[in-house]
Design a protein around this motif. Structure first.
Motif, PDB file in Angstrom:
ATOM      1  N   UNK A 190      26.866  35.420  11.941  1.00  0.00           N
ATOM      2  CA  UNK A 190      28.089  35.296  11.145  1.00  0.00           C
ATOM      3  C   UNK A 190      29.303  35.742  11.953  1.00  0.00           C
ATOM      4  N   UNK A 191      29.205  36.883  12.615  1.00  0.00           N
ATOM      5  CA  UNK A 191      30.329  37.381  13.402  1.00  0.00           C
ATOM      6  C   UNK A 191      30.585  36.482  14.604  1.00  0.00           C
ATOM      7  N   UNK A 192      29.525  36.071  15.281  1.00  0.00           N
ATOM      8  CA  UNK A 192      29.690  35.187  16.446  1.00  0.00           C
ATOM      9  C   UNK A 192      30.367  33.882  16.037  1.00  0.00           C
ATOM     10  N   UNK A 193      29.966  33.325  14.914  1.00  0.00           N
ATOM     11  CA  UNK A 193      30.587  32.081  14.435  1.00  0.00           C
ATOM     12  C   UNK A 193      32.067  32.285  14.111  1.00  0.00           C
ATOM     13  N   UNK A 194      32.376  33.388  13.454  1.00  0.00           N
ATOM     14  CA  UNK A 194      33.768  33.661  13.100  1.00  0.00           C
ATOM     15  C   UNK A 194      34.608  33.896  14.359  1.00  0.00           C
ATOM     16  N   UNK A 195      34.074  34.662  15.302  1.00  0.00           N
ATOM     17  CA  UNK A 195      34.803  34.912  16.542  1.00  0.00           C
ATOM     18  C   UNK A 195      34.987  33.618  17.340  1.00  0.00           C
ATOM     19  N   UNK A 196      33.969  32.773  17.315  1.00  0.00           N
ATOM     20  CA  UNK A 196      34.049  31.487  18.014  1.00  0.00           C
ATOM     21  C   UNK A 196      35.184  30.645  17.453  1.00  0.00           C
ATOM     22  N   UNK A 197      35.291  30.624  16.140  1.00  0.00           N
ATOM     23  CA  UNK A 197      36.346  29.838  15.492  1.00  0.00           C
ATOM     24  C   UNK A 197      37.727  30.433  15.754  1.00  0.00           C
ATOM     25  N   UNK A 198      37.866  31.732  15.517  1.00  0.00           N
ATOM     26  CA  UNK A 198      39.167  32.390  15.647  1.00  0.00           C
ATOM     27  C   UNK A 198      39.674  32.380  17.089  1.00  0.00           C
ATOM     28  N   UNK A 199      38.760  32.591  18.035  1.00  0.00           N
ATOM     29  CA  UNK A 199      39.162  32.723  19.438  1.00  0.00           C
ATOM     30  C   UNK A 199      38.943  31.446  20.249  1.00  0.00           C
ATOM     31  N   UNK A 200      38.499  30.384  19.583  1.00  0.00           N
ATOM     32  CA  UNK A 200      38.232  29.098  20.244  1.00  0.00           C
ATOM     33  C   UNK A 200      37.297  29.265  21.446  1.00  0.00           C
ATOM     34  N   UNK A 201      36.160  29.899  21.195  1.00  0.00           N
ATOM     35  CA  UNK A 201      35.194  30.146  22.262  1.00  0.00           C
ATOM     36  C   UNK A 201      34.331  28.911  22.507  1.00  0.00           C
ATOM     37  N   UNK A 202      33.839  28.763  23.724  1.00  0.00           N
ATOM     38  CA  UNK A 202      32.907  27.679  24.016  1.00  0.00           C
ATOM     39  C   UNK A 202      31.484  28.155  23.685  1.00  0.00           C
ATOM     40  N   UNK A 203      30.503  27.269  23.873  1.00  0.00           N
ATOM     41  CA  UNK A 203      29.121  27.588  23.505  1.00  0.00           C
ATOM     42  C   UNK A 203      28.584  28.785  24.277  1.00  0.00           C
ATOM     43  N   UNK A 204      28.874  28.849  25.557  1.00  0.00           N
ATOM     44  CA  UNK A 204      28.387  29.949  26.386  1.00  0.00           C
ATOM     45  C   UNK A 204      28.978  31.286  25.920  1.00  0.00           C
ATOM     46  N   UNK A 205      30.264  31.287  25.646  1.00  0.00           N
ATOM     47  CA  UNK A 205      30.920  32.506  25.164  1.00  0.00           C
ATOM     48  C   UNK A 205      30.374  32.906  23.795  1.00  0.00           C
ATOM     49  N   UNK A 206      30.170  31.926  22.945  1.00  0.00           N
ATOM     50  CA  UNK A 206      29.634  32.185  21.616  1.00  0.00           C
ATOM     51  C   UNK A 206      28.240  32.809  21.694  1.00  0.00           C
ATOM     52  N   UNK A 207      27.405  32.292  22.592  1.00  0.00           N
ATOM     53  CA  UNK A 207      26.059  32.852  22.772  1.00  0.00           C
ATOM     54  C   UNK A 207      26.130  34.291  23.265  1.00  0.00           C
ATOM     55  N   UNK A 208      27.040  34.558  24.188  1.00  0.00           N
ATOM     56  CA  UNK A 208      27.189  35.915  24.721  1.00  0.00           C
ATOM     57  C   UNK A 208      27.632  36.881  23.621  1.00  0.00           C
ATOM     58  N   UNK A 209      28.564  36.435  22.782  1.00  0.00           N
ATOM     59  CA  UNK A 209      29.039  37.267  21.669  1.00  0.00           C
ATOM     60  C   UNK A 209      27.900  37.511  20.684  1.00  0.00           C
ATOM     61  N   UNK A 210      27.123  36.488  20.411  1.00  0.00           N
ATOM     62  CA  UNK A 210      25.972  36.642  19.516  1.00  0.00           C
ATOM     63  C   UNK A 210      25.024  37.709  20.052  1.00  0.00           C
ATOM     64  N   UNK A 211      24.726  37.660  21.345  1.00  0.00           N
ATOM     65  CA  UNK A 211      23.797  38.636  21.941  1.00  0.00           C
ATOM     66  C   UNK A 211      24.344  40.055  21.844  1.00  0.00           C
ATOM     67  N   UNK A 212      25.638  40.214  22.104  1.00  0.00           N
ATOM     68  CA  UNK A 212      26.258  41.541  21.995  1.00  0.00           C
ATOM     69  C   UNK A 212      26.166  42.044  20.559  1.00  0.00           C
ATOM     70  N   UNK A 213      26.479  41.180  19.609  1.00  0.00           N
ATOM     71  CA  UNK A 213      26.451  41.578  18.198  1.00  0.00           C
ATOM     72  C   UNK A 213      25.025  41.850  17.711  1.00  0.00           C
ATOM     73  N   UNK A 214      24.092  41.032  18.149  1.00  0.00           N
ATOM     74  CA  UNK A 214      22.700  41.233  17.746  1.00  0.00           C
ATOM     75  C   UNK A 214      22.198  42.588  18.219  1.00  0.00           C
ATOM     76  N   UNK A 215      22.474  42.906  19.463  1.00  0.00           N
ATOM     77  CA  UNK A 215      22.068  44.206  20.011  1.00  0.00           C
ATOM     78  C   UNK A 215      22.736  45.338  19.228  1.00  0.00           C
ATOM     79  N   UNK A 216      23.979  45.135  18.880  1.00  0.00           N
ATOM     80  CA  UNK A 216      24.722  46.127  18.099  1.00  0.00           C
ATOM     81  C   UNK A 216      24.032  46.417  16.772  1.00  0.00           C
ATOM     82  N   UNK A 217      23.692  45.355  16.051  1.00  0.00           N
ATOM     83  CA  UNK A 217      23.077  45.558  14.740  1.00  0.00           C
ATOM     84  C   UNK A 217      21.670  46.133  14.843  1.00  0.00           C
TER      85      UNK A 217
END
Length: 99
Positions: free
Chosen positions: A21-48
Motif C-alpha cells: 500500500x505504501x509503495x503504491x502510494x509513494x510510486x504514484x505521488x513521486x512518479x517512481x518507476x518499477x525498479x524504484x517502486x520495488x526498492x521502496x516496497x522492500x524497504x517498507x516490508x523490512x520495516x513492518x
C-alpha cells in the motif's frame, strides 16, 4: 488448530499488504518507476517485519520498545533519503501531512 494456522498466515500477509500500500502510494505521488517502486516496497516490508518483531519481543518493556521503534524509524528514513533523495522525501512528507 485450523484457526491458529489461519492466524499465522494472516499475520504473514499483513506486513506485505502494508508495504504494498505504501509503495503504491509513494510510486504514484513521486512518479517512481518499477525498479524504484520495488526498492521502496522492500524497504517498507523490512520495516513492518522488524516493527512486528520489536513489538512482540518488547511487549512487556514499553520504553525499550519505543526506543527500538524510533531507531527503526530513523533507519527507514535514512534508507529512503539515500534511495530517493531529500527532494522526493520532502515531497512525500508534504503529501502525508496534507492527507
Amino acid at each position: 488448530m485450523t484457526f491458529f494456522i489461519a492466524l499465522g498466515v494472516n499475520a504473514q500477509v499483513k506486513p506485505e499488504k502494508k508495504a504494498k500500500k505504501i509503495a503504491n502510494e509513494m510510486t504514484e505521488v513521486l512518479s517512481l518507476d518499477k525498479q524504484e517502486s520495488k526498492a521502496i516496497y522492500k524497504i517498507q516490508l523490512e520495516r513492518f517485519k522488524e516493527g512486528e518483531a520489536i513489538k512482540k519481543e518488547y511487549a512487556n518493556q514499553p520504553e525499550v520498545k519505543k526506543q527500538k521503534l524510533n531507531k527503526l524509524g530513523s533507519k527507514v528514513y535514512n534508507q529512503l533519503k539515500d534511495y530517493l533523495g531529500m527532494d522526493s522525501l520532502k515531497k512525500w512528507k508534504s503529501h502525508k501531512k496534507n492527507n
